[in-house]
Design a protein around this motif. Structure first.
Motif, PDB file in Angstrom:
ATOM      1  N   MET A 116       1.142  -1.321  -0.440  1.00 23.40           N
ATOM      2  CA  MET A 116      -0.113  -0.225   0.366  1.00 23.40           C
ATOM      3  C   MET A 116       0.943   1.114   0.399  1.00 23.40           C
ATOM      4  O   MET A 116       0.193   1.991  -0.968  1.00 23.40           O
ATOM      5  CB  MET A 116      -0.623   0.440   1.917  1.00 23.40           C
ATOM      6  N   THR A 124       0.512   4.034  -2.516  1.00 25.05           N
ATOM      7  CA  THR A 124       0.064   5.366  -2.588  1.00 25.05           C
ATOM      8  C   THR A 124       1.843   6.957  -3.180  1.00 25.05           C
ATOM      9  O   THR A 124       1.090   7.250  -3.315  1.00 25.05           O
ATOM     10  CB  THR A 124       1.108   5.760  -0.945  1.00 25.05           C
ATOM     11  N   ALA A 176       0.840   6.452  -6.833  1.00 25.13           N
ATOM     12  CA  ALA A 176      -0.838   7.211  -6.914  1.00 25.13           C
ATOM     13  C   ALA A 176      -0.423   9.009  -6.650  1.00 25.13           C
ATOM     14  O   ALA A 176      -0.946   9.549  -7.529  1.00 25.13           O
ATOM     15  CB  ALA A 176      -1.809   7.595  -6.159  1.00 25.13           C
ATOM     16  N   ALA A 218      -0.757  11.868  -9.771  1.00 26.92           N
ATOM     17  CA  ALA A 218      -1.365  13.069  -9.328  1.00 26.92           C
ATOM     18  C   ALA A 218      -0.767  14.303  -9.552  1.00 26.92           C
ATOM     19  O   ALA A 218      -0.665  15.366  -9.942  1.00 26.92           O
ATOM     20  CB  ALA A 218      -2.209  13.172  -7.130  1.00 26.92           C
ATOM     21  N   HIS A 275      -5.902  12.792  -6.335  1.00 27.15           N
ATOM     22  CA  HIS A 275      -5.570  10.720  -6.478  1.00 27.15           C
ATOM     23  C   HIS A 275      -6.769  10.162  -6.827  1.00 27.15           C
ATOM     24  O   HIS A 275      -7.853  10.430  -6.999  1.00 27.15           O
ATOM     25  CB  HIS A 275      -5.610  10.796  -4.060  1.00 27.15           C
ATOM     26  N   PRO A 276      -5.195   9.488  -7.614  1.00 32.48           N
ATOM     27  CA  PRO A 276      -7.133   8.605  -8.413  1.00 32.48           C
ATOM     28  C   PRO A 276      -7.451   8.005  -7.742  1.00 32.48           C
ATOM     29  O   PRO A 276      -8.530   6.941  -8.446  1.00 32.48           O
ATOM     30  CB  PRO A 276      -5.282   7.430  -9.566  1.00 32.48           C
ATOM     31  N   ILE A 277      -6.878   7.009  -6.593  1.00 30.53           N
ATOM     32  CA  ILE A 277      -7.279   6.486  -5.651  1.00 30.53           C
ATOM     33  C   ILE A 277      -7.679   7.158  -3.984  1.00 30.53           C
ATOM     34  O   ILE A 277      -7.069   7.646  -4.047  1.00 30.53           O
ATOM     35  CB  ILE A 277      -7.108   4.997  -5.375  1.00 30.53           C
ATOM     36  N   ASN A 278      -8.204   6.520  -3.509  1.00 27.12           N
ATOM     37  CA  ASN A 278      -8.449   6.969  -2.493  1.00 27.12           C
ATOM     38  C   ASN A 278      -7.474   6.645  -1.556  1.00 27.12           C
ATOM     39  O   ASN A 278      -7.260   5.101  -1.268  1.00 27.12           O
ATOM     40  CB  ASN A 278     -10.166   7.107  -1.962  1.00 27.12           C
ATOM     41  N   LEU A 279      -6.775   6.930  -0.811  1.00 29.91           N
ATOM     42  CA  LEU A 279      -5.711   6.424   0.238  1.00 29.91           C
ATOM     43  C   LEU A 279      -6.124   6.791   1.115  1.00 29.91           C
ATOM     44  O   LEU A 279      -5.082   6.142   1.785  1.00 29.91           O
ATOM     45  CB  LEU A 279      -4.413   7.693  -0.887  1.00 29.91           C
TER      46      LEU A 279
END
Lengths: 131, 227
Positions: free
Chosen positions: A88, A92, A95, A99, B59-63
């Motif tokens: 994860m 992160t 991601a 972003a 953010h492309p996904i919820n982190l």
């Protein structure tokens, strides 16, 4: 005898696996190795397992070995959980990089006129009574 | 050191906050600060509603809030921010308190100014939530050595030097404790500043419960088990 050999092979496998994991999660590795070595010992010296089992209130040595195996399973589950957390963290980082790269690819600095109109709009909105 | 509003970045992490984010950002915009809003993979129109911010990062996904704050801080540092303020998106903070935090950084020459809701007398907080926060405060004092009255307040300001020492790896709610432990580890100076929290049914519904506190404890414990 066959059961002892099979169990020993499995426990040696657990110890090797734990040894490989020691860099990433030392606490889990040490715990796994201790439990695996204890399991190996009790597998080949069942009389001692019975003594310890009686002392611990388990009843039979074979039950003690079984409980140790349950402990190993739980520790391996914990290790899997920690691996998921590591994954994860990598996700992160990825991601976040996506972003931030997306932001860099579009103009982010607002022209002063736009900023002033946003400020005016904000003023207008906050002058209105909130519901 | 004096901080100028144009060089102060306010980081607002938002997840499904379309209902309130526009008002929150508008209040901060009125004070003249720069804003970076992080839409943490919302399913609603949070990003569109945050358009008054200087920058909206998606953010492309919820982190999680911790990950979103770190993204915002990385961005603000890259923009040359002299000071960074973290500000909750659910409308419980007052934009006017940012000024108090910044003045505290200047006057106390501290690297961190941490908002405290308990330094201004009665909070109007439900008793169960008050006890939860007091317990969290005690836990933080024991684990970090920091003497604070409010350890889970999302309103905080930091200098550029302070922000550079923060590297959040707790994506979710445990980031509040992680920030404090990193402040303690950095050895940099900090100061507590009285701030107000406006409790609404909306913000209370989004707040932490006892079960969240247990998850935070487990997260903090698990983080110690691996590198």
């Amino acid at each position: 005898m066959i059961a002892q050999v099979v169990l020993s092979l499995l426990l040696v496998g657990v110890a090797i696996y734990a040894g490989n994991e020691r860099r990433r999660s030392p606490a889990v590795a040490v715990l796994s190795i201790i439990v695996a070595v204890a399991g190996l010992y009790f597998t080949w010296v069942p009389d001692h397992a019975t003594h310890v089992a009686l002392w611990a209130g388990v009843g039979r040595g074979v039950d003690l070995v079984l409980y140790i195996w349950v402990c190993i399973t739980l520790i391996v589950l914990l290790n899997l959980h920690l691996k998921l957390r590591t994954q994860m963290e990598l996700i992160t980082i990825l991601a976040r990089a996506i972003a931030l790269a997306d932001v860099r690819s579009r103009p982010t600095e607002k022209p002063e006129s736009q900023r002033m109109s946003d400020l005016a709009a904000a003023r207008h909105m906050t002058d209105e009574p909130h519901q | 050191m004096e901080f100028f509003p144009a060089r102060i970045w306010v980081v607002i992490a938002a997840y499904n906050e379309a209902a309130v984010i526009h008002r929150v950002i508008s209040d901060v915009v009125r004070c003249g600060y720069r804003i970076v809003a992080i839409d943490d993979g919302s399913a609603d129109q949070t990003a569109a509603a945050a358009c008054a911010a200087d920058c909206v990062i998606r953010h492309p996904i919820n982190l999680g809030q911790g990950a979103a704050l770190q993204t915002g801080m990385d961005y603000a540092l890259a923009q040359g921010a002299d000071a960074i303020v973290t500000f909750d998106a659910d409308g419980q903070h007052r934009a006017a308190d940012i000024e108090s935090l910044i003045r505290a950084l200047e006057n106390a020459r501290a690297d961190f100014a941490l908002g405290s809701r308990f330094l201004r007398g009665p909070t109007g907080l439900p008793l169960s939530r008050r006890w939860l926060l007091k317990t969290a405060t005690l836990f933080t004092q024991l684990t970090t050595g920091l003497h604070l009255s409010d350890t889970h307040n999302g309103l905080r300001a930091m200098t550029r030097r302070g922000a550079s020492t923060i590297r959040l790896r707790q994506n979710r709610m445990a980031h509040a404790s992680e920030i404090l432990s990193q402040i303690a580890a950095s050895g940099l100076s900090y100061v507590e500043v009285p701030v107000s929290i406006e409790y609404s049914a909306y913000s209370l519904a989004k707040g932490q419960r006892l079960s969240d506190a247990l998850i935070i404890l487990l997260d903090l414990f698990a983080r110690r088990l691996y590198r």
